[in-house]
Scaffold this active site. Structure first.
Site, mmCIF file in Angstrom:
data_model
loop_
_atom_site.group_PDB
_atom_site.id
_atom_site.type_symbol
_atom_site.label_atom_id
_atom_site.label_comp_id
_atom_site.label_asym_id
_atom_site.label_seq_id
_atom_site.Cartn_x
_atom_site.Cartn_y
_atom_site.Cartn_z
ATOM 1 N N HIS A 1 0.762 -1.237 0.000
ATOM 2 C CA HIS A 1 0.000 0.000 0.000
ATOM 3 C C HIS A 1 0.800 1.298 0.000
ATOM 4 O O HIS A 1 0.207 2.360 -0.169
ATOM 5 C CB HIS A 1 -0.955 0.022 1.198
ATOM 6 C CG HIS A 1 -1.989 -1.049 1.142
ATOM 7 N ND1 HIS A 1 -2.969 -1.098 0.175
ATOM 8 C CD2 HIS A 1 -2.180 -2.146 1.930
ATOM 9 C CE1 HIS A 1 -3.731 -2.156 0.371
ATOM 10 N NE2 HIS A 1 -3.270 -2.817 1.422
ATOM 11 N N THR B 1 -5.123 -0.207 -3.482
ATOM 12 C CA THR B 1 -5.036 1.190 -3.067
ATOM 13 C C THR B 1 -3.623 1.487 -2.604
ATOM 14 O O THR B 1 -3.041 0.709 -1.838
ATOM 15 C CB THR B 1 -6.037 1.466 -1.931
ATOM 16 O OG1 THR B 1 -7.353 1.158 -2.401
ATOM 17 C CG2 THR B 1 -5.987 2.914 -1.485
ATOM 18 N N HIS C 1 -3.187 -3.717 8.094
ATOM 19 C CA HIS C 1 -4.199 -3.921 7.073
ATOM 20 C C HIS C 1 -4.907 -2.600 6.772
ATOM 21 O O HIS C 1 -5.351 -1.915 7.695
ATOM 22 C CB HIS C 1 -5.224 -4.961 7.541
ATOM 23 C CG HIS C 1 -6.184 -5.352 6.486
ATOM 24 N ND1 HIS C 1 -7.434 -4.781 6.380
ATOM 25 C CD2 HIS C 1 -6.089 -6.229 5.469
ATOM 26 C CE1 HIS C 1 -8.073 -5.312 5.358
ATOM 27 N NE2 HIS C 1 -7.277 -6.191 4.775
#
Length: 166
Positions: free
Chosen positions: A58, A92, A161
């Site tokens: 990410h 993302t 996460h």
């Protein structure tokens, strides 16, 4: 020097029907410590891996110098191995330094519950969404650029996460 003959009781450790040795019954505290140490080590390894995976999956910092956001998206997806053989629906990416994102799990975030935090600051976010797959199996993505807060699950004070973009 006198040697004594020692007789061992084998009837408890050998099955009388099959003459096969049996495991002794009862608690074995000597086995407990290695099992606890193994479980602890695996848990610590998993937590570190979660943070490393979070960073690899990410964080895009500094932002790619690709000529377009779509190309940047495809480069990031390719870097992670997400473009072959069939691609995924999307991912993302956060354009921020790791220490800024890590801060969400402490003073830079607002605790929602347990180890779940919402960021206070807004981050530059690129969301890559799968639009099509070429005949050769190459994934083609569309980039969506936004400035938003993030919602993360933390482990040991670090993001593990990315739950969603707020």
């Amino acid at each position: 020097m006198v040697l004594k003959k020692v007789d061992f009781e084998l009837e408890d450790s050998v099955d009388p029907v099959t003459d096969i040795a049996r495991a002794s019954r009862g608690p074995h505290p000597a086995l407990l410590l290695p099992l606890v140490l193994l479980a602890t080590s695996l848990a610590q390894l998993r937590e570190g891996t979660s943070y490393s995976q979070f960073l690899n999956q990410h964080i895009e910092f500094p932002k790619s110098s690709a000529s377009s956001d779509q190309i940047s998206c495809e480069l990031m997806m390719q870097r992670q191995g997400l473009t072959r053989p069939f691609g995924i629906t999307g991912d993302t990416f956060i354009q921020a330094a790791t220490n800024q994102v890590q801060g969400v799990c402490s003073s830079g975030g607002k605790r929602v519950r347990n180890n779940v935090y919402n960021s206070i600051a807004r981050f530059h976010i690129t969301t890559c969404q799968l639009t099509s797959i070429s005949p050769l199996g190459h994934c083609i993505s569309k980039a969506r650029i936004r400035t938003r807060r993030i919602h993360v699950t933390c482990a040991q004070g670090r993001p593990a996460h990315l739950d969603r973009v707020l």
